[in-house]
Motif scaffolding. Sequence first.
Motif, PDB file in Angstrom:
ATOM      1  N   ILE A   1       0.763  -1.377  -0.135  1.00  0.00           N
ATOM      2  CA  ILE A   1      -0.024  -0.096   0.211  1.00  0.00           C
ATOM      3  C   ILE A   1       0.983   1.103  -0.031  1.00  0.00           C
ATOM      4  N   ILE A   2       2.060   1.367   0.709  1.00  0.00           N
ATOM      5  CA  ILE A   2       2.863   2.226   0.791  1.00  0.00           C
ATOM      6  C   ILE A   2       3.592   2.505  -0.618  1.00  0.00           C
ATOM      7  N   GLU A   3       3.830   1.376  -1.275  1.00  0.00           N
ATOM      8  CA  GLU A   3       4.582   1.361  -2.520  1.00  0.00           C
ATOM      9  C   GLU A   3       3.414   2.180  -3.542  1.00  0.00           C
ATOM     10  N   ASP A   4       2.154   1.843  -3.508  1.00  0.00           N
ATOM     11  CA  ASP A   4       1.137   2.239  -4.179  1.00  0.00           C
ATOM     12  C   ASP A   4       0.735   3.709  -4.192  1.00  0.00           C
ATOM     13  N   THR A   5       0.916   4.001  -2.670  1.00  0.00           N
ATOM     14  CA  THR A   5       0.529   5.497  -2.269  1.00  0.00           C
ATOM     15  C   THR A   5       1.643   6.415  -3.080  1.00  0.00           C
ATOM     16  N   ILE A   6       2.921   5.823  -3.059  1.00  0.00           N
ATOM     17  CA  ILE A   6       4.075   6.733  -3.436  1.00  0.00           C
ATOM     18  C   ILE A   6       3.935   6.845  -4.963  1.00  0.00           C
ATOM     19  N   ALA A   7       3.637   5.833  -5.717  1.00  0.00           N
ATOM     20  CA  ALA A   7       3.278   5.844  -6.989  1.00  0.00           C
ATOM     21  C   ALA A   7       2.159   6.867  -7.569  1.00  0.00           C
ATOM     22  N   LEU A   8       1.258   7.051  -6.770  1.00  0.00           N
ATOM     23  CA  LEU A   8      -0.034   7.861  -6.952  1.00  0.00           C
ATOM     24  C   LEU A   8       0.215   9.259  -6.490  1.00  0.00           C
ATOM     25  N   ARG A   9       1.064   9.359  -5.638  1.00  0.00           N
ATOM     26  CA  ARG A   9       1.623  11.041  -5.153  1.00  0.00           C
ATOM     27  C   ARG A   9       2.454  11.315  -6.329  1.00  0.00           C
TER      28      ARG A   9
ATOM     29  N   LYS B   1       4.774  17.126  -4.883  1.00  0.00           N
ATOM     30  CA  LYS B   1       5.216  18.025  -3.984  1.00  0.00           C
ATOM     31  C   LYS B   1       4.837  17.410  -2.725  1.00  0.00           C
ATOM     32  N   ALA B   2       3.470  16.704  -2.700  1.00  0.00           N
ATOM     33  CA  ALA B   2       3.129  16.225  -1.470  1.00  0.00           C
ATOM     34  C   ALA B   2       3.965  15.241  -0.629  1.00  0.00           C
ATOM     35  N   LYS B   3       3.780  15.337   0.542  1.00  0.00           N
ATOM     36  CA  LYS B   3       4.622  14.277   1.381  1.00  0.00           C
ATOM     37  C   LYS B   3       3.627  13.128   1.871  1.00  0.00           C
ATOM     38  N   VAL B   4       4.308  12.123   1.907  1.00  0.00           N
ATOM     39  CA  VAL B   4       3.500  10.880   2.409  1.00  0.00           C
ATOM     40  C   VAL B   4       3.961  10.616   3.920  1.00  0.00           C
TER      41      VAL B   4
END
Length: 258
Positions: A100-108, A114-117
């Motif tokens: 899920i973290i990997e997916d979120t970084i790809a979508l970011r 410029k958004a932070k995770v």
Amino acid sequence: MSTIIFPAPIYGPVHSRRMGISLGINLMPHDGKVCTFDCVYCECGFNKDRVAQSQRPTRQEVQRALEERLEQMQAEGQVPDVLTFAGNGEPTTHPDFLGIIEDTIALRNRFCPKAKVSVLSNASLAARPNIHKALMLVDNNILKLDTINLEYIQLVDRPLYPYNVEKVIESLKAFNGHVIVQTMFMKGTVEGKNVDNTGDEYVLPWLEAVKEIKPQQVMIYTIDRETPNHNLQKATHEELDRIVAMIEKEGIPATASY
């Protein structure tokens, strides 16, 4: 009952005291709480009062919902400052947390580069290899350390498993500075016992642990919303400012949320 249960898997955006415009990602069921702690100050209430009837969202459901929300925000001209994993419990307990973290970084990277995770975690699972790997990928790895006093932890944070303070500190040190320590300071009573952790009895040993961890930042805060234990009180501005000054004196950046 006026404590908060967040929608899942996406909620907000909301304005965070610490991080600006935050789009929340809740990996817990939408109708209950799943956490490795049962903190007396948790805005989601006590675990026993928030038993979920539904399941956690799947990795695919999180990915799809986040993509749809970011597409909508983009169309509306909104840009989040941060994508924040928080919500109804401990996010790292999700079995697909790393994916899920990997997916979120790809979508970011696709929608709002410029958004932070950010991940808000109680650090209970931070020593697990996959969790450590996932937290190393995010911009803001925010891990809780309210005190190093085990009796206080058992009374206030109430971990649901055998808790070893030394092992938790070692797991925070293992991030080699890629970690933000988050600490709740408050006053009041729990089970008739004083839980004021703003004095030197608690602050000085905690500060020594922080110096060992060598975090990129320390975030201290106090009660902001209603808590399930109604005998708790906010720390004062002066008390938080004093602790911030002690941290900064050690060369570590620090902020306080009042």
